[in-house]
Design a protein around this motif. Structure first.
Motif, PDB file in Angstrom:
ATOM      1  N   SER A   1       0.828  -1.215   0.000  1.00 41.15           N
ATOM      2  CA  SER A   1       0.000   0.000   0.000  1.00 41.15           C
ATOM      3  C   SER A   1       0.861   1.262   0.000  1.00 41.15           C
ATOM      4  N   ILE A   2       1.935   1.258   0.790  1.00 42.66           N
ATOM      5  CA  ILE A   2       2.822   2.426   0.860  1.00 42.66           C
ATOM      6  C   ILE A   2       3.500   2.668  -0.487  1.00 42.66           C
ATOM      7  N   GLN A   3       3.954   1.586  -1.142  1.00 45.80           N
ATOM      8  CA  GLN A   3       4.609   1.734  -2.451  1.00 45.80           C
ATOM      9  C   GLN A   3       3.657   2.365  -3.467  1.00 45.80           C
ATOM     10  N   ILE A   4       2.408   1.920  -3.475  1.00 44.74           N
ATOM     11  CA  ILE A   4       1.442   2.461  -4.441  1.00 44.74           C
ATOM     12  C   ILE A   4       1.097   3.908  -4.099  1.00 44.74           C
ATOM     13  N   GLN A   5       0.975   4.212  -2.828  1.00 43.36           N
ATOM     14  CA  GLN A   5       0.727   5.602  -2.423  1.00 43.36           C
ATOM     15  C   GLN A   5       1.857   6.510  -2.896  1.00 43.36           C
ATOM     16  N   GLN A   6       3.100   6.030  -2.747  1.00 46.65           N
ATOM     17  CA  GLN A   6       4.260   6.802  -3.193  1.00 46.65           C
ATOM     18  C   GLN A   6       4.266   6.963  -4.707  1.00 46.65           C
ATOM     19  N   LEU A   7       3.926   5.878  -5.429  1.00 47.17           N
ATOM     20  CA  LEU A   7       3.901   5.938  -6.889  1.00 47.17           C
ATOM     21  C   LEU A   7       2.813   6.902  -7.360  1.00 47.17           C
ATOM     22  N   GLU A   8       1.647   6.841  -6.740  1.00 47.56           N
ATOM     23  CA  GLU A   8       0.551   7.753  -7.096  1.00 47.56           C
ATOM     24  C   GLU A   8       0.943   9.201  -6.796  1.00 47.56           C
ATOM     25  N   PHE A   9       1.662   9.410  -5.694  1.00 47.83           N
ATOM     26  CA  PHE A   9       2.126  10.763  -5.349  1.00 47.83           C
ATOM     27  C   PHE A   9       3.143  11.245  -6.385  1.00 47.83           C
ATOM     28  N   ASP A  10       4.077  10.363  -6.772  1.00 53.12           N
ATOM     29  CA  ASP A  10       5.092  10.720  -7.767  1.00 53.12           C
ATOM     30  C   ASP A  10       4.462  11.072  -9.112  1.00 53.12           C
ATOM     31  N   LEU A  11       3.410  10.324  -9.479  1.00 51.03           N
ATOM     32  CA  LEU A  11       2.749  10.552 -10.771  1.00 51.03           C
ATOM     33  C   LEU A  11       1.717  11.667 -10.704  1.00 51.03           C
ATOM     34  N   GLY A  12       1.286  11.997  -9.504  1.00 49.04           N
ATOM     35  CA  GLY A  12       0.288  13.044  -9.341  1.00 49.04           C
ATOM     36  C   GLY A  12      -1.097  12.621  -9.772  1.00 49.04           C
ATOM     37  N   THR A  13      -1.392  11.321  -9.689  1.00 49.44           N
ATOM     38  CA  THR A  13      -2.712  10.836 -10.096  1.00 49.44           C
ATOM     39  C   THR A  13      -3.017   9.519  -9.393  1.00 49.44           C
ATOM     40  N   ARG A  14      -4.299   9.185  -9.314  1.00 47.76           N
ATOM     41  CA  ARG A  14      -4.733   7.939  -8.681  1.00 47.76           C
ATOM     42  C   ARG A  14      -4.696   6.819  -9.716  1.00 47.76           C
ATOM     43  N   LEU A  15      -4.096   5.678  -9.364  1.00 47.11           N
ATOM     44  CA  LEU A  15      -3.949   4.548 -10.285  1.00 47.11           C
ATOM     45  C   LEU A  15      -4.994   3.460 -10.066  1.00 47.11           C
ATOM     46  N   PHE A  16      -5.499   3.348  -8.836  1.00 48.14           N
ATOM     47  CA  PHE A  16      -6.456   2.292  -8.514  1.00 48.14           C
ATOM     48  C   PHE A  16      -7.688   2.873  -7.829  1.00 48.14           C
ATOM     49  N   ASP A  17      -8.846   2.295  -8.146  1.00 47.44           N
ATOM     50  CA  ASP A  17     -10.067   2.520  -7.378  1.00 47.44           C
ATOM     51  C   ASP A  17     -10.195   1.360  -6.408  1.00 47.44           C
ATOM     52  N   ARG A  18     -10.309   1.648  -5.132  1.00 48.06           N
ATOM     53  CA  ARG A  18     -10.420   0.605  -4.115  1.00 48.06           C
ATOM     54  C   ARG A  18     -11.863   0.533  -3.652  1.00 48.06           C
ATOM     55  N   LEU A  19     -12.558  -0.535  -4.060  1.00 46.59           N
ATOM     56  CA  LEU A  19     -13.972  -0.715  -3.718  1.00 46.59           C
ATOM     57  C   LEU A  19     -14.095  -1.928  -2.804  1.00 46.59           C
ATOM     58  N   GLY A  20     -13.940  -1.706  -1.482  1.00 42.22           N
ATOM     59  CA  GLY A  20     -13.917  -2.819  -0.546  1.00 42.22           C
ATOM     60  C   GLY A  20     -12.673  -3.660  -0.801  1.00 42.22           C
ATOM     61  N   LYS A  21     -12.893  -4.965  -1.045  1.00 42.01           N
ATOM     62  CA  LYS A  21     -11.769  -5.858  -1.351  1.00 42.01           C
ATOM     63  C   LYS A  21     -11.413  -5.846  -2.830  1.00 42.01           C
ATOM     64  N   GLN A  22     -12.265  -5.252  -3.660  1.00 40.95           N
ATOM     65  CA  GLN A  22     -12.015  -5.191  -5.103  1.00 40.95           C
ATOM     66  C   GLN A  22     -11.117  -4.005  -5.447  1.00 40.95           C
ATOM     67  N   VAL A  23     -10.205  -4.243  -6.367  1.00 39.71           N
ATOM     68  CA  VAL A  23      -9.291  -3.199  -6.820  1.00 39.71           C
ATOM     69  C   VAL A  23      -9.367  -3.136  -8.340  1.00 39.71           C
ATOM     70  N   ARG A  24      -9.588  -1.944  -8.852  1.00 35.32           N
ATOM     71  CA  ARG A  24      -9.655  -1.764 -10.306  1.00 35.32           C
ATOM     72  C   ARG A  24      -8.768  -0.613 -10.727  1.00 35.32           C
ATOM     73  N   LEU A  25      -8.194  -0.727 -11.911  1.00 30.95           N
ATOM     74  CA  LEU A  25      -7.396   0.358 -12.457  1.00 30.95           C
ATOM     75  C   LEU A  25      -8.304   1.533 -12.817  1.00 30.95           C
ATOM     76  N   THR A  26      -7.866   2.734 -12.478  1.00 28.47           N
ATOM     77  CA  THR A  26      -8.563   3.930 -12.957  1.00 28.47           C
ATOM     78  C   THR A  26      -8.214   4.120 -14.430  1.00 28.47           C
ATOM     79  N   ASP A  27      -8.818   5.083 -15.086  1.00 32.14           N
ATOM     80  CA  ASP A  27      -8.480   5.354 -16.487  1.00 32.14           C
ATOM     81  C   ASP A  27      -7.000   5.708 -16.625  1.00 32.14           C
ATOM     82  N   TYR A  28      -6.477   6.469 -15.659  1.00 26.75           N
ATOM     83  CA  TYR A  28      -5.054   6.800 -15.681  1.00 26.75           C
ATOM     84  C   TYR A  28      -4.209   5.543 -15.436  1.00 26.75           C
ATOM     85  N   GLY A  29      -4.698   4.666 -14.555  1.00 28.13           N
ATOM     86  CA  GLY A  29      -3.989   3.405 -14.293  1.00 28.13           C
ATOM     87  C   GLY A  29      -3.913   2.542 -15.539  1.00 28.13           C
ATOM     88  N   LYS A  30      -5.043   2.466 -16.283  1.00 26.51           N
ATOM     89  CA  LYS A  30      -5.072   1.698 -17.534  1.00 26.51           C
ATOM     90  C   LYS A  30      -4.111   2.287 -18.556  1.00 26.51           C
TER      91      LYS A  30
END
Length: 314
Positions: free
Chosen positions: A37-66
């Motif tokens: 989780s920390i690595q992804i938070q850092q990567l999202e901060f570095d890129l300046g955008t959200r990469l994943f939508d977290r819906l409970g236990k489900q994880v999906r790529l955002t449009d930027y993630g795709k």
């Protein structure tokens, strides 16, 4: 964005995208879920955008993630390619190789292939996944396996590279004690009147068989269905009916005169033996060595088919 090329973070991002789960990615990578989780938070901060939508236990790529995913894959692939280029070709091959295949191939062709591959490359760790073609395609697409082997009708590989495609004969077969085993020529309608054992509906060679029968206005109704070809062959040996199987699956039983090919008049079908890997995936030395070994084995399949053609013409 100066730190987003951290390969460790990119690899974590790709593993989450492939597995659809932070937890599964942590298990694959050997990290704690919190570290992932920390690595992804850092990567999202570095890129300046959200990469994943977290819906409970489900994880999906955002449009930027795709949008970012294929670039992350290419960067990691280039990293592997660069490391591979520095390895001398005469150095022993090491690393991991993940292979996906279907039940019938695993039970017949695989033991000999794996034994030969391991003898040549003892430093390679092999992971074998046995499943349905649909599940294997999904695993190949999401990079959970490196190479896929299966039997099916002709296939157009849009997102995959076809390393091998070979025709292999599919035959009517039965015990040497079956009432039809002594006949030199059998009408198709005659054999369809006898009890039969088939693989599950819509499986590769059964699908091909039923399509061809349908074109002739005929159908087949098995008394027993099973996805386990080993079980089908054992039942055939006990003279519990006939079946329709790729010839290579029963070759040893034919040589031992336990089973016989039933010579059906004017009716021949073939299945395709396919070996695929994901398009744009870097083919490392482990994969290349295994594919080359499979090409030799595919030549043997063709020899078997030719032998049958010669035997039928005598």
């Amino acid at each position: 964005m100066e730190n987003f090329l951290d390969l460790k973070k990119l690899n974590t991002f790709v593993k989450i995208a492939e597995s659809g789960s932070f937890y599964k990615a942590s298990m694959i990578l050997g990290y704690s879920p919190a570290a992932v989780s920390i690595q992804i938070q850092q990567l999202e901060f570095d890129l300046g955008t959200r990469l994943f939508d977290r819906l409970g236990k489900q994880v999906r790529l955002t449009d930027y993630g795709k949008q970012f995913y294929p670039y992350a894959e290419k960067i990691l692939m280039l990293n592997e390619e660069a490391k591979e280029s520095l390895i001398r070709t005469d150095d022993p091959i090491s690393g991991d190789l993940r292979i996906g295949t279907v039940d019938s191939i695993c039970d017949t062709l695989f033991p000999q292939i794996l034994a030969e591959y391991h003898e040549k490359n003892p430093g390679v760790t092999l992971e074998i996944k046995v499943s349905t073609p649909a599940e294997l395609f999904d695993a190949l697409k999401h990079n959970s396996i490196d190479i896929m082997l299966f039997l099916d009708k002709p296939y157009v590989a849009k997102d995959f590279v076809e390393d091998i495609q070979v025709d292999t004969d599919v035959v009517f077969c039965a015990s040497a004690k079956h009432p039809l085993a002594c006949k030199k020529s059998i009408d198709l309608k005659e054999v369809l009147e006898y009890p039969c054992i088939l693989t599950e509906k819509n499986s590769s060679y059964r699908y091909i068989l039923e399509n061809k029968l349908s074109e002739l206005g005929l159908s087949i109704s098995p008394g027993i269905e099973s996805q386990n070809t080993n079980l089908i062959i054992k039942l055939l040996c006990k003279n519990m009916g006939y079946s329709v199987l790729p010839r290579f699956l029963i070759e040893q039983k034919l040589r031992d005169d336990v089973l016989k090919v039933l010579p059906i008049k004017d009716f021949n079908i073939k299945a395709k033996y396919h070996v695929l890997h994901k398009k744009d995936k870097f083919v490392n030395r482990q994969m290349e060595s295994f594919i080359n070994l499979l090409k030799k084995q595919a030549d043997v399949l063709q020899v078997v088919d030719n032998y049958q053609d010669i035997a039928m013409s005598v």
